[in-house]
Design a protein around this motif. Structure first.
Motif, short mmCIF file in Angstrom:
data_model
loop_
_atom_site.label_atom_id
_atom_site.label_comp_id
_atom_site.label_asym_id
_atom_site.label_seq_id
_atom_site.Cartn_x
_atom_site.Cartn_y
_atom_site.Cartn_z
N ALA A 22 0.98 -1.44 -0.18
CA ALA A 22 0.50 0.27 0.13
C ALA A 22 1.19 1.19 0.34
O ALA A 22 0.52 2.33 -0.58
N LEU A 23 2.00 1.25 1.05
CA LEU A 23 2.90 2.40 0.64
C LEU A 23 3.40 2.83 -0.44
O LEU A 23 3.26 3.72 -0.93
N ARG A 24 3.86 1.39 -0.90
CA ARG A 24 4.35 1.69 -2.59
C ARG A 24 3.56 2.20 -3.60
O ARG A 24 4.58 2.51 -4.34
N ALA A 25 2.51 1.71 -3.41
CA ALA A 25 1.08 2.16 -4.37
C ALA A 25 0.35 3.95 -4.16
O ALA A 25 1.03 4.59 -5.19
N ILE A 35 10.52 5.44 -5.92
CA ILE A 35 9.78 4.36 -5.91
C ILE A 35 11.34 3.67 -5.66
O ILE A 35 11.14 2.88 -5.61
N PRO A 36 12.17 4.03 -7.14
CA PRO A 36 13.59 3.32 -6.48
C PRO A 36 14.08 2.94 -4.94
O PRO A 36 14.60 1.98 -4.45
N GLN A 40 14.64 -0.05 -2.59
CA GLN A 40 16.16 -0.20 -1.37
C GLN A 40 16.06 -0.52 -0.13
O GLN A 40 16.16 -1.57 0.09
N HIS A 41 15.25 0.13 0.25
CA HIS A 41 14.84 0.49 1.39
C HIS A 41 13.81 -0.88 2.04
O HIS A 41 14.03 -1.55 3.38
N ALA A 45 15.85 -3.71 4.66
CA ALA A 45 14.60 -3.65 6.07
C ALA A 45 14.76 -5.56 5.92
O ALA A 45 14.34 -6.27 6.67
N THR A 46 14.02 -6.52 4.80
CA THR A 46 13.62 -7.23 5.05
C THR A 46 15.05 -8.12 4.82
O THR A 46 15.00 -9.11 5.79
N THR A 47 16.25 -7.93 4.72
CA THR A 47 17.98 -8.52 4.49
C THR A 47 17.65 -8.55 5.72
O THR A 47 18.40 -9.83 6.58
N ASN A 48 17.59 -7.33 6.40
CA ASN A 48 18.70 -7.18 8.20
C ASN A 48 17.20 -7.68 9.04
O ASN A 48 18.05 -8.58 10.20
#
Length: 115
Positions: A22-25, A35-36, A40-41, A45-48
């Motif tokens: 929803a935030l991306r949209a 958007i890039p 990236q963030h 965040a997912t990796t961390n």
């Protein structure tokens, strides 16, 4: 998206749900050039989150982008923030008033986002 509006001349989009999709949209509608950075963030965040086995990085991602959307969906508020930030960065004058106004803008955005 929640239906918070400032009347007929309110924000151009409603405040989205606090999910990455929803935030991306919302960012795609109000600031597509960001958007890039969002992507990236989210990747970081997912990796961390996976590495630390903690949801804190994902919560920080949602918080950061929810505040961004809450600010940017009000063009006047976003423009004022862009005027204030260089005053603090340059440091030529006493930035106390600019810092206080930036805090007020961010606090209003956090409240609007439900954070």
């Amino acid at each position: 998206m929640s239906a918070q509006s400032g009347g007929p001349y309110g924000p151009p989009i409603p405040m989205p749900e606090l999910t990455p999709d929803a935030l991306r949209a919302a960012v795609a509608r109000i600031a597509p050039s960001r958007i890039p950075a969002l992507t990236q963030h989210l990747f970081e965040a997912t990796t961390n989150a996976q590495q630390t086995q903690s949801l804190a990085p994902l919560r920080a991602f949602v918080h950061s982008w929810a505040v961004f959307v809450a600010i940017e969906r009000h063009p006047e508020r976003a423009a004022r923030l862009r005027e204030l930030e260089p005053l603090v960065d340059v440091g030529e004058d006493e930035p106390t008033e600019a810092i206080a106004e930036i805090r007020t803008i961010r606090a209003a955005a956090e409240a609007e986002a439900g954070l």
